[in-house]
Motif scaffolding. Sequence first.
Motif, short mmCIF file in Angstrom:
data_model
loop_
_atom_site.label_atom_id
_atom_site.label_comp_id
_atom_site.label_asym_id
_atom_site.label_seq_id
_atom_site.Cartn_x
_atom_site.Cartn_y
_atom_site.Cartn_z
N MET A 37 0.84 -1.19 0.00
CA MET A 37 0.00 0.00 0.00
C MET A 37 0.88 1.25 0.00
SD MET A 37 -3.19 -0.78 -0.08
CE MET A 37 -4.21 -2.25 0.11
N VAL A 38 0.50 2.24 -0.80
CA VAL A 38 1.26 3.48 -0.90
C VAL A 38 0.32 4.67 -0.89
CG1 VAL A 38 3.18 2.42 -2.17
CG2 VAL A 38 1.24 3.42 -3.44
N ALA A 39 0.85 5.81 -0.49
CA ALA A 39 0.12 7.08 -0.62
C ALA A 39 0.55 7.72 -1.93
CB ALA A 39 0.44 7.99 0.55
N VAL A 40 -0.39 8.30 -2.66
CA VAL A 40 -0.06 8.92 -3.94
C VAL A 40 -0.63 10.33 -4.02
CG1 VAL A 40 0.16 6.78 -5.27
CG2 VAL A 40 -2.09 7.85 -5.03
N GLY A 41 0.15 11.20 -4.63
CA GLY A 41 -0.28 12.57 -4.86
C GLY A 41 0.38 13.06 -6.14
N ALA A 42 0.01 14.25 -6.57
CA ALA A 42 0.65 14.83 -7.75
C ALA A 42 2.10 15.17 -7.42
CB ALA A 42 -0.10 16.08 -8.19
N ARG A 43 2.98 15.10 -8.41
CA ARG A 43 4.40 15.39 -8.19
C ARG A 43 4.60 16.79 -7.62
NH1 ARG A 43 8.86 12.65 -7.30
NH2 ARG A 43 8.23 11.18 -8.93
N SER A 44 3.71 17.71 -7.96
CA SER A 44 3.85 19.10 -7.51
C SER A 44 3.59 19.27 -6.02
CB SER A 44 2.88 20.01 -8.28
OG SER A 44 1.54 19.57 -8.11
N VAL A 45 3.00 18.24 -5.39
CA VAL A 45 2.72 18.31 -3.95
C VAL A 45 3.99 17.98 -3.18
CG1 VAL A 45 1.38 17.37 -2.05
CG2 VAL A 45 0.31 17.67 -4.29
N ALA A 46 4.48 18.93 -2.41
CA ALA A 46 5.70 18.73 -1.62
C ALA A 46 5.34 18.00 -0.33
CB ALA A 46 6.37 20.06 -1.31
N ALA A 47 5.93 16.83 -0.13
CA ALA A 47 5.66 16.05 1.08
C ALA A 47 6.77 15.04 1.28
CB ALA A 47 4.32 15.33 0.97
N GLY A 48 7.18 14.86 2.54
CA GLY A 48 8.22 13.90 2.85
C GLY A 48 7.71 12.62 3.47
N SER A 49 6.40 12.59 3.79
CA SER A 49 5.81 11.40 4.40
C SER A 49 4.38 11.26 3.92
CB SER A 49 5.83 11.52 5.93
OG SER A 49 4.95 12.54 6.35
N ALA A 50 3.82 10.08 4.16
CA ALA A 50 2.43 9.84 3.77
C ALA A 50 1.50 10.76 4.53
CB ALA A 50 2.07 8.38 4.02
N ALA A 51 1.79 10.99 5.81
CA ALA A 51 0.94 11.86 6.62
C ALA A 51 0.93 13.29 6.06
CB ALA A 51 1.41 11.87 8.06
N GLU A 52 2.09 13.79 5.66
CA GLU A 52 2.17 15.13 5.08
C GLU A 52 1.43 15.20 3.75
OE1 GLU A 52 6.21 16.33 4.69
OE2 GLU A 52 6.61 16.26 6.84
N LEU A 53 1.55 14.15 2.95
CA LEU A 53 0.92 14.13 1.63
C LEU A 53 -0.61 14.15 1.75
CD1 LEU A 53 1.46 13.76 -1.47
CD2 LEU A 53 1.07 11.34 -1.09
N LEU A 54 -1.15 13.39 2.71
CA LEU A 54 -2.59 13.24 2.82
C LEU A 54 -3.26 14.34 3.63
CD1 LEU A 54 -2.77 9.39 3.54
CD2 LEU A 54 -3.06 10.53 1.34
N SER A 55 -2.53 14.98 4.51
CA SER A 55 -3.11 15.93 5.46
C SER A 55 -3.78 17.12 4.77
CB SER A 55 -2.02 16.43 6.42
OG SER A 55 -2.56 17.35 7.34
N GLY A 56 -5.08 17.27 5.03
CA GLY A 56 -5.82 18.43 4.57
C GLY A 56 -6.19 18.45 3.10
N ARG A 57 -5.74 17.47 2.33
CA ARG A 57 -6.03 17.46 0.90
C ARG A 57 -7.21 16.54 0.60
NH1 ARG A 57 -0.33 17.72 1.19
NH2 ARG A 57 0.42 19.69 0.32
N PRO A 58 -7.97 16.81 -0.48
CA PRO A 58 -9.13 15.97 -0.81
C PRO A 58 -8.71 14.51 -1.02
CG PRO A 58 -9.11 17.99 -2.12
CD PRO A 58 -7.78 17.92 -1.44
N PHE A 59 -9.38 13.62 -0.31
CA PHE A 59 -9.01 12.21 -0.37
C PHE A 59 -9.92 11.47 -1.33
CE2 PHE A 59 -8.99 7.76 1.21
CZ PHE A 59 -7.63 7.51 1.09
N LEU A 60 -9.32 10.80 -2.30
CA LEU A 60 -10.04 10.00 -3.29
C LEU A 60 -9.99 8.55 -2.82
CD1 LEU A 60 -8.40 11.65 -6.43
CD2 LEU A 60 -10.59 12.26 -5.36
N ARG A 61 -11.13 8.01 -2.46
CA ARG A 61 -11.18 6.68 -1.83
C ARG A 61 -11.73 5.64 -2.79
NH1 ARG A 61 -11.58 4.53 3.37
NH2 ARG A 61 -11.56 6.58 4.37
N PHE A 62 -11.07 4.47 -2.81
CA PHE A 62 -11.64 3.34 -3.54
C PHE A 62 -12.81 2.81 -2.73
CE2 PHE A 62 -11.90 -1.10 -4.93
CZ PHE A 62 -11.87 -0.93 -6.30
#
Length: 295
Positions: free
Chosen positions: A165-190
């Motif tokens: 399992m991985v966290a994914v975001g656009a390359r333009s999103v600056a993040a060093g961890s999954a928590a930073e990447l997901l925090s506050g951004r719209p979550f697209l859920r399967f």
Amino acid sequence: MSNIRFIRTFIAVARCGSFAAAAEKVALTQAAVSMQMQTLEAELKRPLFERVGRTNRLTSIGKQILPQAERLVALYDTMRLTGLGEETAGSISIGAVDSAMGALAAAVTELKVQYPNLDVRLVTGKAFALAPQVETGEIDAAVIVEMAGKTPVSLNWTPLYSEPMVAVGARSVAAGSAAELLSGRPFLRFERSQRTGALIERALRHNRLAVTEFLELNSLEVIVELVRQNAGVSVVPLLEYGSWASDPALRVIPLHSNTPPRIVGMLERKIHDRHAAMTIVQERIRARSGARNGP
């Protein structure tokens, strides 16, 4: 007596040197590998491994048994393939969930080259729809995500590969961890009603990740395409036959290493006349997976 899978797991542990590494090779959890080896040791009434740090080394008895186990597995595989010539003509039908069709199609393409007289029909669908088709004989087998609960007694489940399992975001999103990447951004859920959706929810809880719910969709590919367009972020299985990790438009961040992976395997009836052909398909899928991931 333990079945042949336990013997295969024993060989995998002996070759890989640890339960954790073997678990990835045989598409089981580390706990399942440990349980199988405990059962095997209890039946043989002797220890097969000794723990040294994070490794599991063969005992002297284990070293003696290993070549016998390898011969037994080789003999069993030869036995299963007996009569294959009768199965290389006619037709077979195999289903797959959308995200596993790449693995299945690649294996079947190789099978068709070797056995051109074999007519193969591939169908896609959701796991909850494919499983009953296997049980009723409408299709011969299906490549699906491991189902929750027990496999019906009339069916056989064979793990083929696992996907982290991985966290994914656009390359333009600056993040060093999954928590930073997901925090506050719209979550697209399967979609949660599917097995993959349940595994994603489990991964979020396991990693204590908070998300801002936005959309629920039923396609991993659509979710990732929206992520590319920076419409949101997500947690998804890193598809074995995908290229998301090297996609320049995506930022892919692994979750904690002990996050349960998604396990993909083949479901088929215990008794049917296409076992040998399905065995070849399984082995082709495993071989391609091993070649992609290295030793």
